[in-house]
Design an enzyme around this catalytic site. Structure first.
Site, short mmCIF file in Angstrom:
data_model
loop_
_atom_site.label_atom_id
_atom_site.label_comp_id
_atom_site.label_asym_id
_atom_site.label_seq_id
_atom_site.Cartn_x
_atom_site.Cartn_y
_atom_site.Cartn_z
N HIS A 172 3.38 5.90 5.72
CA HIS A 172 2.45 4.95 5.11
C HIS A 172 3.06 3.57 5.22
O HIS A 172 4.27 3.39 5.09
CB HIS A 172 2.18 5.28 3.64
CG HIS A 172 0.81 4.87 3.20
ND1 HIS A 172 0.39 3.56 3.16
CD2 HIS A 172 -0.25 5.60 2.81
CE1 HIS A 172 -0.87 3.51 2.74
NE2 HIS A 172 -1.29 4.74 2.53
N GLY B 222 2.71 -12.23 4.77
CA GLY B 222 4.14 -12.42 4.72
C GLY B 222 4.95 -11.21 4.32
O GLY B 222 6.18 -11.31 4.14
N GLY C 68 2.59 -0.79 4.33
CA GLY C 68 2.09 -1.70 3.32
C GLY C 68 2.20 -3.12 3.82
O GLY C 68 3.16 -3.48 4.52
N GLY D 96 4.46 16.20 13.37
CA GLY D 96 5.82 16.13 12.86
C GLY D 96 6.14 14.92 12.02
O GLY D 96 7.22 14.85 11.42
N SER E 122 0.79 -1.24 0.00
CA SER E 122 0.00 0.00 0.00
C SER E 122 0.82 1.28 0.00
O SER E 122 0.26 2.37 -0.24
CB SER E 122 -0.96 0.02 1.20
OG SER E 122 -2.05 -0.84 0.96
#
Length: 465
Positions: free
Chosen positions: A302, A308, A304, A298, A64
């Site tokens: 992201h 696994g 993801g 601050g 992601s």
């Protein structure tokens, strides 16, 4: 390089192997940019079957985190005057709509960038493996997506929204999302170690995810590298990078890394501004930028993940600090947390996140019937029940593609049952192993019958009974 910078590199070289051992993760690659210097550290193996060591040029799936690339491509179109954030998506992608045509017509580009489109977000069915994959995704799958909230009403993590943004990029650039990313981002930023498919990944030293066949069993390599179908590449599917190339994207958002030829300062700052709070009742509020999550002052980041795979890109823009941590096991998220929280505290003075408080064992709600019921979205079914002691419990049962992807990897998507204890208002702490808070949920949209209509974690689930 100063002695402090030497200390940083030595610290990373010591801490990464220790944390991999502590959390049982086979391998990881880390890149940290600070004061215009980049430090690269790798440890472990890319595959426990082949025992090939992780090196700084090794590729890992970022899942992601791909959304940051897609959002930056969209903001380049804004810079060029080709897109306006508050214009309906249909202006640029005429075929876009959801199962509620009236709502679909109101969804704007900004709604998609902030996960506030209000429609089902996890549409992981395959479409095609060709250049029309995103077109088919928008035309065949998003058109069937149910609408749980009015556009702009609330945050609910939406992969499908970023798939739609990828299609918007394709339409306005007149090329594929992959080629647009290569031309408009990868080449200007000097990103060379990247792959968009399993076939392309074979040209590199590429890590594979590791899963446990059953609870308590040792990790083993996933049975398949490409668990996510190519139908939704702009939100996160098979896109893979080295840590040192991923951190190049992070640098674009730092004060000393700004590159107006790639993205204007105005768009850079807009992406990092808080546009809304994920949940109004959260004891530790998280805000949403344009694609970026803003978990505390601050910091922007992201993550993801897939079975696994766990990856994180975190930046402290005002302190010229960016870090990418790429791993090949689910527990890699804990490695990233334990490595980055002290690092950002030391180098940027940003304290680690506050934990969700744990209400006492005797905490109860006065109206349990308002919460008890069954809630669902595409990938999960949640059943909230009350026991004889008056405690609330939630049983989370995976469904659809979550189950099939786990089977493809060689593991199982397990059902989990956990206690819910009230925090404040309609927010609850999810009690995990050892009595600690494992997260937080909220109940939303209380109807005239007193019952709540929605169950919300990072995603919304709709009551069906």
């Amino acid at each position: 390089m100063t002695s402090t910078e030497h200390d940083l590199h030595g610290h990373l070289q010591t801490e990464l192997p220790r944390l991999l051992s502590l959390h049982g993760v086979p391998g990881a690659s880390v890149a940290v940019t600070w004061r215009s210097h980049t430090f690269e550290v790798s440890a472990g193996v890319i595959n426990t079957g082949t025992r090939v060591p992780v090196t700084p040029d090794a590729l890992f799936q970022i899942q992601s985190i791909t959304k940051l690339f897609t959002a930056t491509l969209v903001m380049q179109l804004v810079d060029e005057g080709l897109v306006r954030l508050d214009e309906p998506v249909q202006t640029y992608v005429p075929g876009f709509r959801t199962a509620d045509p009236a709502a679909g017509a109101k969804i704007t580009v900004r709604h998609l960038l902030t996960h506030t489109g209000g429609f089902e977000g996890d549409l992981w069915q395959p479409t095609t493996t060709g250049t029309d994959a995103l077109e088919r995704f928008v035309d065949d799958l998003v058109t069937q997506a149910s609408q749980h909230s009015a556009p702009g009403e609330r945050f609910s993590y939406c992969n499908a929204g970023f798939g739609t943004l990828g299609r918007l990029v394709e339409v306005l650039r007149g090329t594929t999302w992959e080629q647009a990313l290569r031309t408009h981002l990868a080449e200007p930023l000097g990103i060379h170690e990247l792959a968009f498919t399993a076939g392309q990944a074979l040209a590199f030293s590429t890590a594979i995810g590791h899963v446990s066949p059953a609870p308590g069993q040792p990790l083993r390599p996933s049975r398949a590298w490409d668990l996510m179908p190519l139908s939704n590449p702009a939100a996160g599917a098979q896109f893979s990078l080295s840590a040192r190339d991923l951190v190049r994207l992070g640098r674009l958002f730092l004060l000393d890394g700004r590159n107006p030829s790639v993205l204007t300062d105005a768009s850079t700052m807009l992406m990092l501004q808080p546009h809304l709070q994920h949940r109004q009742d959260a004891p530790a509020p998280v805000h949403q930028g344009l694609a970026w999550w803003l978990p505390r002052a601050g910091i922007a980041e992201h993550g993801g993940g897939a079975p696994g795979v766990a990856s994180v890109l975190r930046i402290a823009p005002e302190h010229d600090l960016a870090a990418a941590v790429l791993t090949n096991a689910d527990a890699g998220g804990r490695v990233a947390r334990d490595l980055l929280d002290p690092l950002f505290a030391d180098l940027a003075g940003i304290a680690p996140p506050t934990t969700v408080p744990v209400p006492g064992e005797g905490t109860r709600v006065s109206t349990p019937e308002a919460f008890v019921g069954r809630y669902r979205n595409r990938q999960n079914h949640f059943e909230v029940t009350q026991d004889d002691d008056g405690r609330l419990w939630v049983t989370d049962t995976p469904r659809n593609e979550t189950v099939s992807m786990a089977l493809l990897a060689g593991t199982t998507a397990s059902t989990a049952r956990r206690e819910l204890r009230p925090l404040n208002g309609d927010a609850f702490a999810v009690i995990g192993d050892g009595g600690q808070a494992a997260g937080q949920v909220s109940f939303l949209d209380q109807g005239s019958d007193g019952r709540f209509r929605l169950y919300a974690t990072t995603r919304v689930a709709v009551r069906d009974a």
